[in-house]
Design a protein around this motif. Structure first.
Motif, PDB file in Angstrom:
ATOM      1  N   ARG A   1     -17.656  30.997  -1.885  1.00  0.00           N
ATOM      2  CA  ARG A   1     -18.501  30.976  -0.696  1.00  0.00           C
ATOM      3  C   ARG A   1     -19.927  30.666  -1.106  1.00  0.00           C
ATOM      4  O   ARG A   1     -20.516  31.350  -1.926  1.00  0.00           O
ATOM      5  CB  ARG A   1     -18.451  32.314   0.021  1.00  0.00           C
ATOM      6  N   GLN A   2     -20.466  29.621  -0.524  1.00  0.00           N
ATOM      7  CA  GLN A   2     -21.792  29.137  -0.897  1.00  0.00           C
ATOM      8  C   GLN A   2     -22.847  30.223  -0.696  1.00  0.00           C
ATOM      9  O   GLN A   2     -23.691  30.430  -1.550  1.00  0.00           O
ATOM     10  CB  GLN A   2     -22.130  27.897  -0.077  1.00  0.00           C
ATOM     11  N   MET A   3     -22.778  30.920   0.407  1.00  0.00           N
ATOM     12  CA  MET A   3     -23.762  31.942   0.709  1.00  0.00           C
ATOM     13  C   MET A   3     -23.801  32.985  -0.397  1.00  0.00           C
ATOM     14  O   MET A   3     -24.849  33.364  -0.879  1.00  0.00           O
ATOM     15  CB  MET A   3     -23.413  32.609   2.045  1.00  0.00           C
ATOM     16  N   TYR A   4     -22.645  33.437  -0.819  1.00  0.00           N
ATOM     17  CA  TYR A   4     -22.593  34.514  -1.787  1.00  0.00           C
ATOM     18  C   TYR A   4     -22.977  34.041  -3.183  1.00  0.00           C
ATOM     19  O   TYR A   4     -23.538  34.808  -3.960  1.00  0.00           O
ATOM     20  CB  TYR A   4     -21.225  35.172  -1.756  1.00  0.00           C
ATOM     21  N   SER A   5     -22.714  32.788  -3.495  1.00  0.00           N
ATOM     22  CA  SER A   5     -23.128  32.284  -4.800  1.00  0.00           C
ATOM     23  C   SER A   5     -24.648  32.190  -4.873  1.00  0.00           C
ATOM     24  O   SER A   5     -25.235  32.432  -5.926  1.00  0.00           O
ATOM     25  CB  SER A   5     -22.478  30.935  -5.102  1.00  0.00           C
ATOM     26  N   ARG A   6     -25.293  31.899  -3.767  1.00  0.00           N
ATOM     27  CA  ARG A   6     -26.756  31.841  -3.765  1.00  0.00           C
ATOM     28  C   ARG A   6     -27.372  33.233  -3.911  1.00  0.00           C
ATOM     29  O   ARG A   6     -28.412  33.381  -4.537  1.00  0.00           O
ATOM     30  CB  ARG A   6     -27.249  31.180  -2.484  1.00  0.00           C
ATOM     31  N   ILE A   7     -26.721  34.217  -3.347  1.00  0.00           N
ATOM     32  CA  ILE A   7     -27.212  35.589  -3.514  1.00  0.00           C
ATOM     33  C   ILE A   7     -27.102  35.978  -4.990  1.00  0.00           C
ATOM     34  O   ILE A   7     -28.036  36.544  -5.566  1.00  0.00           O
ATOM     35  CB  ILE A   7     -26.424  36.559  -2.613  1.00  0.00           C
ATOM     36  N   ARG A   8     -25.986  35.658  -5.602  1.00  0.00           N
ATOM     37  CA  ARG A   8     -25.778  35.952  -7.026  1.00  0.00           C
ATOM     38  C   ARG A   8     -26.775  35.187  -7.893  1.00  0.00           C
ATOM     39  O   ARG A   8     -27.417  35.748  -8.783  1.00  0.00           O
ATOM     40  CB  ARG A   8     -24.351  35.596  -7.432  1.00  0.00           C
ATOM     41  N   ASP A   9     -26.928  33.883  -7.625  1.00  0.00           N
ATOM     42  CA  ASP A   9     -27.834  33.054  -8.424  1.00  0.00           C
ATOM     43  C   ASP A   9     -29.277  33.542  -8.318  1.00  0.00           C
ATOM     44  O   ASP A   9     -30.003  33.549  -9.315  1.00  0.00           O
ATOM     45  CB  ASP A   9     -27.745  31.588  -7.989  1.00  0.00           C
ATOM     46  N   SER A  10     -29.691  33.961  -7.132  1.00  0.00           N
ATOM     47  CA  SER A  10     -31.054  34.473  -6.955  1.00  0.00           C
ATOM     48  C   SER A  10     -31.259  35.748  -7.760  1.00  0.00           C
ATOM     49  O   SER A  10     -32.321  35.951  -8.361  1.00  0.00           O
ATOM     50  CB  SER A  10     -31.330  34.735  -5.469  1.00  0.00           C
TER      51      SER A  10
ATOM     52  N   TYR B   1     -36.677  37.846  -2.716  1.00  0.00           N
ATOM     53  CA  TYR B   1     -36.570  36.659  -3.563  1.00  0.00           C
ATOM     54  C   TYR B   1     -37.559  35.556  -3.163  1.00  0.00           C
ATOM     55  O   TYR B   1     -37.540  34.477  -3.763  1.00  0.00           O
ATOM     56  CB  TYR B   1     -35.145  36.092  -3.528  1.00  0.00           C
ATOM     57  N   HIS B   2     -38.388  35.800  -2.163  1.00  0.00           N
ATOM     58  CA  HIS B   2     -39.370  34.822  -1.669  1.00  0.00           C
ATOM     59  C   HIS B   2     -38.698  33.508  -1.287  1.00  0.00           C
ATOM     60  O   HIS B   2     -39.057  32.433  -1.752  1.00  0.00           O
ATOM     61  CB  HIS B   2     -40.478  34.577  -2.704  1.00  0.00           C
ATOM     62  N   THR B   3     -37.685  33.635  -0.462  1.00  0.00           N
ATOM     63  CA  THR B   3     -36.956  32.465   0.028  1.00  0.00           C
ATOM     64  C   THR B   3     -36.635  32.695   1.505  1.00  0.00           C
ATOM     65  O   THR B   3     -37.127  33.648   2.111  1.00  0.00           O
ATOM     66  CB  THR B   3     -35.683  32.229  -0.813  1.00  0.00           C
ATOM     67  N   SER B   4     -35.835  31.845   2.081  1.00  0.00           N
ATOM     68  CA  SER B   4     -35.464  32.005   3.488  1.00  0.00           C
ATOM     69  C   SER B   4     -34.016  32.479   3.592  1.00  0.00           C
ATOM     70  O   SER B   4     -33.214  32.277   2.669  1.00  0.00           O
ATOM     71  CB  SER B   4     -35.615  30.677   4.244  1.00  0.00           C
ATOM     72  N   VAL B   5     -33.703  33.084   4.697  1.00  0.00           N
ATOM     73  CA  VAL B   5     -32.321  33.492   4.959  1.00  0.00           C
ATOM     74  C   VAL B   5     -31.438  32.251   5.011  1.00  0.00           C
ATOM     75  O   VAL B   5     -30.305  32.268   4.517  1.00  0.00           O
ATOM     76  CB  VAL B   5     -32.232  34.305   6.273  1.00  0.00           C
ATOM     77  N   ASP B   6     -31.965  31.165   5.560  1.00  0.00           N
ATOM     78  CA  ASP B   6     -31.189  29.918   5.618  1.00  0.00           C
ATOM     79  C   ASP B   6     -30.809  29.428   4.221  1.00  0.00           C
ATOM     80  O   ASP B   6     -29.718  28.911   4.018  1.00  0.00           O
ATOM     81  CB  ASP B   6     -31.957  28.826   6.361  1.00  0.00           C
ATOM     82  N   TYR B   7     -31.700  29.601   3.249  1.00  0.00           N
ATOM     83  CA  TYR B   7     -31.362  29.207   1.882  1.00  0.00           C
ATOM     84  C   TYR B   7     -30.220  30.079   1.355  1.00  0.00           C
ATOM     85  O   TYR B   7     -29.258  29.574   0.767  1.00  0.00           O
ATOM     86  CB  TYR B   7     -32.577  29.314   0.957  1.00  0.00           C
ATOM     87  N   LEU B   8     -30.320  31.377   1.562  1.00  0.00           N
ATOM     88  CA  LEU B   8     -29.266  32.284   1.095  1.00  0.00           C
ATOM     89  C   LEU B   8     -27.935  31.996   1.773  1.00  0.00           C
ATOM     90  O   LEU B   8     -26.878  32.156   1.170  1.00  0.00           O
ATOM     91  CB  LEU B   8     -29.668  33.746   1.331  1.00  0.00           C
ATOM     92  N   LEU B   9     -27.980  31.551   3.018  1.00  0.00           N
ATOM     93  CA  LEU B   9     -26.763  31.240   3.764  1.00  0.00           C
ATOM     94  C   LEU B   9     -26.207  29.856   3.443  1.00  0.00           C
ATOM     95  O   LEU B   9     -25.129  29.498   3.906  1.00  0.00           O
ATOM     96  CB  LEU B   9     -27.019  31.340   5.272  1.00  0.00           C
ATOM     97  N   GLY B  10     -26.969  29.064   2.679  1.00  0.00           N
ATOM     98  CA  GLY B  10     -26.505  27.726   2.327  1.00  0.00           C
ATOM     99  C   GLY B  10     -26.766  26.694   3.405  1.00  0.00           C
ATOM    100  O   GLY B  10     -26.193  25.615   3.383  1.00  0.00           O
ATOM    101  N   ARG B  11     -27.653  27.021   4.343  1.00  0.00           N
ATOM    102  CA  ARG B  11     -27.949  26.088   5.433  1.00  0.00           C
ATOM    103  C   ARG B  11     -29.047  25.098   5.067  1.00  0.00           C
ATOM    104  O   ARG B  11     -29.266  24.128   5.760  1.00  0.00           O
ATOM    105  CB  ARG B  11     -28.321  26.858   6.691  1.00  0.00           C
ATOM    106  N   THR B  12     -29.760  25.363   3.975  1.00  0.00           N
ATOM    107  CA  THR B  12     -30.785  24.457   3.479  1.00  0.00           C
ATOM    108  C   THR B  12     -30.823  24.571   1.963  1.00  0.00           C
ATOM    109  O   THR B  12     -30.397  25.585   1.396  1.00  0.00           O
ATOM    110  CB  THR B  12     -32.180  24.772   4.069  1.00  0.00           C
TER     111      THR B  12
END
Length: 126
Positions: free
Chosen positions: A52-61, A105-116
């Motif tokens: 899941r893209q969203m969860y991989s971004r949470i892990r990567d951050s 993480y100084h990012t957006s929720v959309d980034y964490l969700l994989g929308r951007t």
């Protein structure tokens, strides 16, 4: 009176048969619709490797910040086990927790969700 009952029996059977066909057809349409929705969901939520893209971004951050799962779990006020399940995609993360992570993480929720793909947070409104 006996002839009336015997004459209506085939009509009742025909109605029951038709209702059965309608019921089965509507179930098949519904199942087809559900399977199409699942395919769309997979395309939106999963990357090419099946994670899941969203969860991989949470892990990567988290890894980029050099933090352990336990540290981030404490930040969110959840158990280590719960946070670990978030990263693996076995459990959905709540909106409030996503906001906390995005701010942290100084990012957006959309980034964490994989929308951007833009890591930068949105500018604060006045």
């Amino acid at each position: 009176m006996e002839s009336d009952a015997s004459e209506t029996a085939p009509i009742k059977r025909a109605y029951i048969f038709l209702y059965g066909i309608i019921f089965i057809t509507s179930q098949n349409i519904l199942l087809s619709f559900i399977s199409k929705i699942r395919l769309i969901y997979r395309e939106i939520c999963y990357d090419a490797s099946g994670v899941r893209q969203m969860y991989s971004r949470i892990r990567d951050s988290r890894i980029d910040k050099g933090l352990s799962q336990k540290q981030v779990a404490e930040l969110l006020g959840v158990s280590y086990k719960t946070y670990s399940a978030y990263e693996k995609g076995k459990r959905h993360i709540g909106a409030l927790q996503l906001i906390v992570l995005a701010n942290f993480y100084h990012t957006s929720v959309d980034y964490l969700l994989g929308r951007t793909d833009k890591k930068a947070p949105y500018p604060k409104g006045k």
